[in-house]
Design a protein around this motif. Structure first.
Motif, PDB file in Angstrom:
ATOM      1  N   HIS A   1      62.114  63.867 -12.957  1.00 17.91           N
ATOM      2  CA  HIS A   1      63.138  62.860 -13.293  1.00 17.91           C
ATOM      3  C   HIS A   1      64.253  63.484 -14.118  1.00 17.91           C
ATOM      4  CE1 HIS A   1      61.056  58.963 -12.325  1.00 17.91           C
ATOM      5  NE2 HIS A   1      60.052  59.804 -12.206  1.00 17.91           N
TER       6      HIS A   1
ATOM      7  N   GLU B   1      68.850  60.692 -10.053  1.00 15.89           N
ATOM      8  CA  GLU B   1      68.427  61.824 -10.878  1.00 15.89           C
ATOM      9  C   GLU B   1      68.503  63.097 -10.042  1.00 15.89           C
ATOM     10  OE1 GLU B   1      64.818  60.250 -12.596  1.00 15.89           O
ATOM     11  OE2 GLU B   1      65.959  58.594 -13.462  1.00 15.89           O
TER      12      GLU B   1
ATOM     13  N   HIS C   1      63.713  57.877  -8.704  1.00 21.42           N
ATOM     14  CA  HIS C   1      65.007  57.300  -9.074  1.00 21.42           C
ATOM     15  C   HIS C   1      66.111  58.080  -8.354  1.00 21.42           C
ATOM     16  CE1 HIS C   1      62.874  55.893 -12.944  1.00 21.42           C
ATOM     17  NE2 HIS C   1      62.938  54.903 -12.075  1.00 21.42           N
TER      18      HIS C   1
HETATM   19 ZN   LIG Z   1      63.719  58.604 -13.620  1.00 18.45          ZN
END
Ligand SMILES: [Zn+2]
Length: 228
Positions: A123, A40, A37
């Motif tokens: 994350h 992050e 992601h």
């Molecule tokens: Zn994530």
């Protein structure tokens, strides 16, 4: 120790570097990913810092092999967005299934090639899981009956001992997340797989510190230990 730089999804617009760090001593293979992601940032900067320190010989690994992908989704990272589609829902859910994105395909192929016994996917998330059960911030995720459970419990205990007050303490969340890299690594490749989630509520430098400490703890448990 030898570090080689390669390219993941090299012939696509998603091309991103990955590094293979090999100690002279034999040992397990550990894979660390960040930036599945793109927003992050704490986890991404922690992973970038680790490779930088390894390259500058400020730290080394004691044994085994580390496969590190500091920014899986470069396009999302450049825009500081989670990524569309959500890459962590595009991994196959059963054996023989195909990943639904060039990056998840490439990442899974890389994991199949190196056969890591451990996978740590870094994350960040909202909130504090120890005070709100519906959020993931400050948690370590794995599934029930995970072979990683013992290490996860030990790392959690170790971390929490040094955290004052209950808010920032880490929790363990046990569940599969279909389509995620962690669940694909655990179910399809039989890796000990853990997702690390620090909380966005904290300042960036604090989040990076937590990420670094957690990675160092897990690498010690995995038997490849970062040394200074
Ligand atoms: Zn994530």
């Amino acid at each position: 120790m030898r570090i080689t730089k390669h390219s993941l999804a090299g012939n696509t617009p998603y091309s991103t570097p990955y590094y293979v760090v090999e100690s002279k001593r034999p040992g397990p293979v550990v894979m660390i990913t960040a930036g599945v992601h793109g927003n992050e940032v704490g986890s991404i900067l922690a992973a970038k810092k680790l490779i930088e320190q390894l390259q500058n010989h400020e730290v080394s690994i004691r044994s085994g092999t580390l496969v590190l992908v500091p920014v899986v989704n470069q396009q999302a990272y450049r825009k500081r967005i989670r990524g569309k589609p959500d890459l962590n829902r595009t991994f196959p859910t059963k054996a023989g299934g195909t990943a639904a994105h060039p990056l998840s395909q490439a990442l899974l192929r890389l994991a199949k090639r190196y056969k890591p016994s451990w996978v740590f996917d870094l994350h960040e998330a909202n909130g504090y899981s120890n005070v709100n059960k519906r959020v993931l911030g400050q948690s370590l995720l794995t599934h029930k009956q995970s072979q990683a459970m013992r290490a996860v419990q030990q790392v959690k205990r170790h971390l929490n001992r040094s955290i004052e007050g209950r808010t920032r303490k880490f929790t363990i969340i046990k569940r599969h997340k279909q389509g995620s890299f962690r669940t694909a690594a655990a179910k399809l490749l039989r890796c000990r797989a853990v997702t690390v989630e620090t909380s966005w509520e904290m300042p960036l430098t604090t989040r990076i510190q937590y990420q670094r400490r957690i990675v160092a703890c897990f690498m010690r448990k995995a038997g490849i230990q970062i040394t200074e």
